[in-house]
Motif scaffolding. Structure first.
Motif, mmCIF file in Angstrom:
data_model
loop_
_atom_site.group_PDB
_atom_site.id
_atom_site.type_symbol
_atom_site.label_atom_id
_atom_site.label_comp_id
_atom_site.label_asym_id
_atom_site.label_seq_id
_atom_site.Cartn_x
_atom_site.Cartn_y
_atom_site.Cartn_z
ATOM 1 N N LYS A 38 36.795 36.005 35.917
ATOM 2 C CA LYS A 38 36.567 37.444 36.022
ATOM 3 C C LYS A 38 37.889 38.216 35.994
ATOM 4 N N ALA A 39 38.847 37.789 36.773
ATOM 5 C CA ALA A 39 40.141 38.478 36.824
ATOM 6 C C ALA A 39 40.898 38.351 35.504
ATOM 7 N N LYS A 40 40.867 37.159 34.906
ATOM 8 C CA LYS A 40 41.584 36.940 33.650
ATOM 9 C C LYS A 40 40.949 37.690 32.489
ATOM 10 N N GLY A 42 39.119 40.502 32.856
ATOM 11 C CA GLY A 42 39.212 41.926 33.116
ATOM 12 C C GLY A 42 37.870 42.633 33.154
ATOM 13 N N ASN A 44 33.342 41.844 34.228
ATOM 14 C CA ASN A 44 32.425 40.944 34.916
ATOM 15 C C ASN A 44 31.645 40.055 33.940
#
Length: 107
Positions: A38-40, A42, A44
């Motif tokens: 999710k973070a990588k 950017g 959901n």
């Protein structure tokens, strides 16, 4: 009779183990996406899965290009970030929540 019983139990145990590992789980794929990607990416998992229709995800997976497509959608994700054991779960998640599925994940 004892040998037959032992053989039958061994076969049943083996079949149970194989069927358990062969089945993928969309919920597990969702958890993997949230925790690892999710973070990588950017965005959901809903936006990730909605990048393709179910037929498109199926075609990508059958061609063996799921990792490649994931790296295309999420440029910060490297192939080494995606474990082979995760691919069936991530595919099931993507397929179940594709843009034409009518399903919306909770992530």
């Amino acid at each position: 009779m004892t040998k037959l019983l032992k053989l039958t139990m061994a076969v049943a145990l083996l079949l149970g183990a194989v069927s358990t590992t062969a089945s993928a789980d969309a919920r597990k794929g969702q958890k993997i996406f949230i925790k690892k990607f999710k973070a990588k990416c950017g965005f959901n998992g809903a936006k990730f899965a909605a990048k393709h229709s179910q037929a498109e995800w199926e075609e990508i997976n059958e061609a063996g290009n799921f990792k490649k497509e994931m790296m295309t959608i999420c440029p910060d994700v490297k192939e080494s970030d995606i474990k082979d054991s995760w691919v069936p779960h991530l595919y099931d998640f993507s397929y179940d929540y594709a843009n034409d599925s009518g399903n919306v994940p909770s992530c």
